[in-house]
Design an enzyme around this catalytic site. Structure first.
Site, mmCIF file in Angstrom:
data_model
loop_
_atom_site.group_PDB
_atom_site.id
_atom_site.type_symbol
_atom_site.label_atom_id
_atom_site.label_comp_id
_atom_site.label_asym_id
_atom_site.label_seq_id
_atom_site.Cartn_x
_atom_site.Cartn_y
_atom_site.Cartn_z
ATOM 1 N N SER A 59 22.914 34.581 28.548
ATOM 2 C CA SER A 59 23.377 35.837 29.130
ATOM 3 C C SER A 59 24.583 35.601 30.041
ATOM 4 C CB SER A 59 22.199 36.508 29.852
ATOM 5 O OG SER A 59 22.472 37.828 30.161
ATOM 6 N N ASP B 99 19.792 44.130 20.809
ATOM 7 C CA ASP B 99 20.048 43.814 22.215
ATOM 8 C C ASP B 99 20.621 45.069 22.895
ATOM 9 O OD1 ASP B 99 21.082 42.862 24.648
ATOM 10 O OD2 ASP B 99 21.351 40.852 23.807
ATOM 11 N N HIS C 140 17.407 41.434 24.269
ATOM 12 C CA HIS C 140 18.220 40.506 25.059
ATOM 13 C C HIS C 140 17.459 39.228 25.416
ATOM 14 C CE1 HIS C 140 21.845 39.712 27.282
ATOM 15 N NE2 HIS C 140 21.179 39.475 28.394
HETATM 16 C C1 MLT Z 1 26.450 39.629 32.286
HETATM 17 O O1 MLT Z 1 27.178 38.638 32.355
HETATM 18 O O2 MLT Z 1 26.532 40.585 33.053
HETATM 19 C C2 MLT Z 1 25.415 39.618 31.232
HETATM 20 O O3 MLT Z 1 25.794 39.457 29.978
HETATM 21 C C3 MLT Z 1 24.316 40.519 31.411
HETATM 22 C C4 MLT Z 1 23.431 39.923 32.410
HETATM 23 O O4 MLT Z 1 23.637 38.786 32.808
HETATM 24 O O5 MLT Z 1 22.503 40.601 32.816
#
Ligand code: MLT
Length: 206
Positions: free
Chosen positions: A106, A156, A187
């Site tokens: 993420s 996602d 996700h």
């Molecule tokens: C981000 O970098 O904001 C992400 O992809 C989403 C997250 O970290 O929650």
């Protein structure tokens, strides 16, 4: 050089393997992805890093203005901060700076992708779990031969399928050797996705 990011370094039993750079998701820390390293390469050295940005107490690697909307100047500055930290960590812990494989989830996968977007020498390869296109304002360097595993979810809610595909295409068009893996999930990181990353690692890295 001083080490400007909170981190954990675990020296592996096989110094010939690349160092696994663990980059957590929003609200995580430097220990979160240690189980992934154990599954990928139990003998490899591991560098788990904590993002220096705090979003209401939740660590991140760069600021965002809203979900999926990144603060680009901060993202760029933080990408350079992490890259410089890696130089310093290699010196401090005595590993080969050219042999780092990022393992990001993420927010951590997004900054790993940003490292590749900015500097071909930043990473030897990357495992990107649920990454987005970090920014669209720059031309990618020549990434010829850099292996990248991308794991994404078909449902996602944060990352549309087309965006995962766009990231894969951007990296591949820059020459990276991209393998895309899809999970029928959202996700979250699933066991089968981690197993696919481990199979990719065994084929491409070790
Ligand atoms: C981000 O970098 O904001 C992400 O992809 C989403 C997250 O970290 O929650």
């Amino acid at each position: 050089m001083t080490l400007t990011m909170k981190h954990i370094f675990k020296k592996g039993t096989n110094p010939d393997l690349p160092v696994l750079l663990l980059l957590h998701g929003t609200g995580g820390n430097e220990n979160d992805l240690l189980p992934l390293a154990e599954m990928l390469a139990p003998e490899a050295s591991v560098l788990g890093v904590r993002g220096n940005v705090s979003e209401n107490g939740m660590p991140r690697f760069f600021r965002r203005l809203a979900e999926g909307v990144f603060d680009e100047p901060d993202l760029i500055a933080r990408t350079h901060e992490l890259n410089t930290f890696l130089d310093a960590a290699a010196e401090e812990y005595g590993f080969d700076r050219r042999k780092i494989i990022a393992v990001g989830y993420s927010n951590g996968a997004n900054i790993a992708a940003s490292l590749l977007f900015h500097d071909v020498q930043s990473l030897q390869g990357a495992i990107l779990h649920h990454a987005m296109v970090p920014l669209r304002s720059i031309e990618l360097p020549d990434l010829a031969g850099i292996p990248v595993f991308m794991g994404s979810g078909t449902n996602d809610p944060i990352i549309p399928r087309a965006e995962s595909e766009e990231l894969g295409t951007l990296l591949a068009n820059a020459g990276a050797d991209v393998q895309m893996h899809w999970e029928n999930s959202g996700h979250q990181l699933t066991a089968t996705e981690v197993q696919a990353a481990a199979a990719w690692y065994a084929a491409k890295i070790s």
